[in-house]
Enzyme design. Structure first.
Site, PDB file in Angstrom:
ATOM      1  N   HIS A   1      -2.750  -0.891  -3.193  1.00 12.41           N
ATOM      2  CA  HIS A   1      -3.881  -0.001  -2.933  1.00 12.41           C
ATOM      3  C   HIS A   1      -3.722   1.285  -3.742  1.00 12.41           C
ATOM      4  O   HIS A   1      -2.862   2.112  -3.449  1.00 12.41           O
ATOM      5  CB  HIS A   1      -3.969   0.360  -1.451  1.00 12.41           C
ATOM      6  CG  HIS A   1      -4.268  -0.806  -0.576  1.00 12.41           C
ATOM      7  ND1 HIS A   1      -3.984  -0.813   0.771  1.00 12.41           N
ATOM      8  CD2 HIS A   1      -4.825  -2.009  -0.835  1.00 12.41           C
ATOM      9  CE1 HIS A   1      -4.360  -1.971   1.304  1.00 12.41           C
ATOM     10  NE2 HIS A   1      -4.865  -2.718   0.336  1.00 12.41           N
TER      11      HIS A   1
ATOM     12  N   SER B   1       0.851  -1.201   0.000  1.00 12.77           N
ATOM     13  CA  SER B   1       0.000   0.000   0.000  1.00 12.77           C
ATOM     14  C   SER B   1       0.881   1.242   0.000  1.00 12.77           C
ATOM     15  O   SER B   1       1.635   1.449  -0.938  1.00 12.77           O
ATOM     16  CB  SER B   1      -0.941  -0.032   1.210  1.00 12.77           C
ATOM     17  OG  SER B   1      -1.838   1.054   1.182  1.00 12.77           O
ATOM     18  N   THR B   2       0.819   2.059   1.041  1.00  8.60           N
ATOM     19  CA  THR B   2       1.573   3.316   1.076  1.00  8.60           C
ATOM     20  C   THR B   2       3.071   3.051   0.888  1.00  8.60           C
ATOM     21  O   THR B   2       3.655   2.259   1.606  1.00  8.60           O
ATOM     22  CB  THR B   2       1.356   4.028   2.420  1.00  8.60           C
ATOM     23  OG1 THR B   2      -0.038   4.070   2.697  1.00  8.60           O
ATOM     24  CG2 THR B   2       1.921   5.433   2.398  1.00  8.60           C
TER      25      THR B   2
ATOM     26  N   ASP C   1      -4.098  -4.837   6.144  1.00  2.00           N
ATOM     27  CA  ASP C   1      -4.570  -5.658   5.034  1.00  2.00           C
ATOM     28  C   ASP C   1      -3.526  -6.716   4.687  1.00  2.00           C
ATOM     29  O   ASP C   1      -2.341  -6.411   4.567  1.00  2.00           O
ATOM     30  CB  ASP C   1      -4.855  -4.775   3.811  1.00  2.00           C
ATOM     31  CG  ASP C   1      -5.622  -5.504   2.723  1.00  2.00           C
ATOM     32  OD1 ASP C   1      -6.286  -6.514   3.030  1.00  2.00           O
ATOM     33  OD2 ASP C   1      -5.560  -5.065   1.564  1.00  2.00           O
TER      34      ASP C   1
ATOM     35  N   MET D   1       0.072   1.244   5.263  1.00  2.00           N
ATOM     36  CA  MET D   1      -0.671   1.502   6.494  1.00  2.00           C
ATOM     37  C   MET D   1      -1.719   0.419   6.709  1.00  2.00           C
ATOM     38  O   MET D   1      -2.209  -0.186   5.759  1.00  2.00           O
ATOM     39  CB  MET D   1      -1.365   2.861   6.424  1.00  2.00           C
ATOM     40  CG  MET D   1      -0.428   4.027   6.662  1.00  2.00           C
ATOM     41  SD  MET D   1      -1.308   5.593   6.867  1.00  2.00           S
ATOM     42  CE  MET D   1      -1.618   6.025   5.173  1.00  2.00           C
TER      43      MET D   1
END
Length: 358
Positions: free
Chosen positions: A196, A169-170, A292, A289
């Site tokens: 993401h 993600s991030t 998940d 973050m």
């Protein structure tokens, strides 16, 4: 909690005012200054010492990409890019992620978005998250290592029953670039990826990685056959599963409800792999973050305990949330710094091939 100091950079006075008001609405954040272009921003950084910068992608005099490059070389600070949803905007955003930006926000309706309040919660959330991230000085633009094309010897001796799955993600686009570009052309497994990102940005990410990598990289399409030596990125706004159909693996791309706020979701992808009984699965969880991937990993390991999981270490993760959540399951086999992940995947698969087929 220490007050987070933010510098807002945008060429539009209206956007500077709106973004500042949104950021200042959270009691833990304060805007310490604004800048009308990148050159103006670089002059103010030393005096204001912000913790986070929101940086418009498209500006006159000095645009966001040029500004970001300079910041990452001299004064690395967590940067959130603000971009339009145009093809040029998404391409530049993906490029900025590879250059070290922590995150990005898509303006709802172009460069001057009168409806910027639609993403108010996202802006505040991402500023809070960026303040907790770690960024590193980049002495030059990321250079792709030429993959060693003969790293996998005699790939035909490997069974077709290998699969690599990555969740991130991030900070993920840069991490993916460092892993995917180091896989050799004859990598004897497909790679399936959840990053993401909103719709449109995942296609730009796939196209950028494809130009840099020895393996093929593409956005996953519903119903297509998944081939070894190819990486498939879940399209933004859709869940991505891998299913068995006859003798083939098939990409299942569906529009559903988000899982814990995410669509695509790493949990959804990992859970689907539990049903691939004849496949040996390698999973990787990198920077991001939240948590998940942790539930999906637990489900996968319960069904396929022989599967191998790698998580990115705290040393290199821009945001340690997702890797940490995975490690807390006590089901991670290897915790590695980012530059070591591709080598470990290659070595694991080489060892399995040698053991299975010699």
């Amino acid at each position: 909690m220490k007050t987070i100091k933010v510098l807002v950079v945008d060429d539009s006075a209206f956007m500077r005012k709106m973004i500042s008001d949104i950021v200042n609405s959270d009691p833990n954040i304060t805007v310490v200054g604004t800048a009308r272009n990148g050159s103006d921003a670089l002059e103010k950084v030393a005096d204001l010492q912000p913790d986070v910068i929101t940086l418009d992608v498209e500006m006159p005099i000095m645009d966001g990409i040029s500004t970001l490059k300079q910041l990452m070389k001299t004064n690395p600070i967590p940067v959130i890019m603000l971009s339009s949803l145009t093809k040029e905007g998404t391409d530049k955003t993906v490029q900025s992620m590879a250059l070290g930006a922590v995150d990005f926000i898509a303006k709802p309706s172009g460069s001057i978005s009168l409806d910027i309040k639609k993403v108010e919660k996202e802006i505040v959330s991402k500023v809070l998250g960026a303040a907790k991230s770690q960024v590193h000085k980049i002495t030059n633009d990321f250079k792709v290592e030429t993959p060693v094309r003969t790293m996998i010897q005699n790939p035909e001796k490997f069974s077709d029953n290998l699969l690599v799955a990555i969740g991130t993600s991030t900070g993920g686009p840069r991490a993916l670039q460092q892993v995917i570009t180091r896989l050799p052309k004859d990598f004897p497994a497909p790679v399936v990826i959840v990053q993401h990102m909103p719709k449109g940005f995942t296609k730009s990410l796939a196209q950028r990685l494809n130009t840099l990598s020895a393996i093929q990289v593409k956005e996953a399409e519903n119903g297509e056959v998944i081939q070894k030596g190819t990486a498939y990125i879940a399209p933004g706004g859709f869940h991505f599963r891998v299913i068995k159909k006859g003798a083939s693996l098939i990409a299942q791309v569906t529009k559903e409800e988000p899982r814990n706020g995410h669509q695509p979701s790493v949990d959804v992808l990992f859970e689907s792999l539990a049903y691939l009984k004849l496949y040996h699965v390698y999973t990787v969880i990198m920077t991001g973050m939240g948590a998940d991937g942790a539930k999906g990993l637990t489900y996968l390991k319960n069904e396929k305990p022989e599967s191998i999981t790698i998580s990115e270490s705290k040393n290199t993760a821009v945001v340690y949330g997702m890797p940490q959540a995975a490690e807390k399951t006590n089901l991670v086999d290897y915790v590695l710094d980012l530059p070591e992940i591709s080598n470990e995947l290659i070595n694991q698969i080489k060892a399995r091939g040698d053991k299975t087929w010699k």
